[in-house]
Design an enzyme around this catalytic site. Structure first.
Site: not given
Ligand code: ADP
Ligand code: AMP
Length: 222
Positions: A14, A89, A128, A161, A172
């Protein structure tokens, strides 16, 4: 004007897609996770409260999260629309979002749902790396940085992270299926869900996403 909610499990991509979309439209990307991480870094009371939940892989309670995002949406840069990443969420957050937008004469226009298998989610979360300065996200195998450990965009140091440990990742994903996945049906019922195959590479997912937004005929360069 277009209001977009990116839906998908942790690690689905995302944030990656939201960043690319934000450059194209251009609209601000509002990530509730980033807002929490900024509050934690600033040592605010909200940050301290949120950290307890984030470290365990649980959702931060709605009463904290909704107010924080609503405040962000009230800022002038969100007046022409927004790309929400990680919010809503829960059903409560989805209802609250609808109310906040309705007060501004707006509604969620489209919900791209980035669909990825649980195995892929774990692989993506495990590899990541994030820039500590500008937040750009990399993956050690799928989208690596050019100079080891340093951000291509700003030269900042990359870090993993703290909530990307194996136990927290698993929790998660469980929490996502229990509390967030029901929103897929919620948005489907409202006719605004667009399912994307998130297993494809980053550029392909972005191309399909832009096509879906273009098809709305609301905004965006061609
Ligand atoms: P989210 O925001 O949904 O938690 P991220 O955008 O942080 O996910 O992506 C998670 C990991 O996967 C990152 O390391 C990113 O570089 C990688 N990634 C995201 N989209 C793709 C894809 N389509 N193919 C391969 N790797 C991806
Ligand atoms: P993210 O960066 O989206 O992966 O979020 C990291 C963490 O932040 C999640 O695992 C939750 O603990 C908290 N968080 C982020 N967005 C929300 C949300 N909309 N509602 C509740 N917790 C959230």
């Amino acid at each position: 004007m277009v209001d977009i909610v990116l839906l998908g499990a942790p690690g689905a991509g995302k944030g990656t897609q939201a960043e690319l979309l934000a450059q194209w439209l251009p609209l601000p990307r509002v990530s509730s996770g980033d807002l929490f991480r900024a509050a934690i870094a600033a040592g605010t009371a909200l940050g301290l409260r949120a950290k307890e939940y984030i470290d365990r892989g649980e959702l931060v309670p709605d009463e904290v999260t909704i107010g924080m995002v609503a405040e962000r949406l009230a800022q002038p840069d969100c007046a022409q629309g927004v790309i929400l990443d990680g919010f809503p969420r829960t059903a409560g957050q989805a209802e609250a979002l609808a109310e906040v937008l309705a007060r501004m004469g707006r509604k969620v226009d489209i919900v791209p749902y980035v669909c990825v298998s649980p195995e892929t989610l774990l692989r993506r979360l495990a590899g990541r790396w994030t820039c500590e300065q500008c937040g750009t996200v990399y993956h050690e195998a799928y989208s690596p940085e050019k100079a080891k450990g340093l951000c291509d965009a700003c030269g900042g140091k990359l870090y993993q992270r703290p909530d990307d440990t194996p136990e927290t990742q698993k929790r998660r994903i469980e929490v996502y299926f229990a509390q967030t996945a029901p929103l897929i049906q919620y948005f489907k019922d409202r006719g605004i869900l667009v399912e994307l195959d998130g297993e494809q590479d980053i550029a392909t997912v972005q191309r399909v996403l832009r096509q879906a937004i273009r098809a709305l005929g609301l905004t965006g360069p061609c």
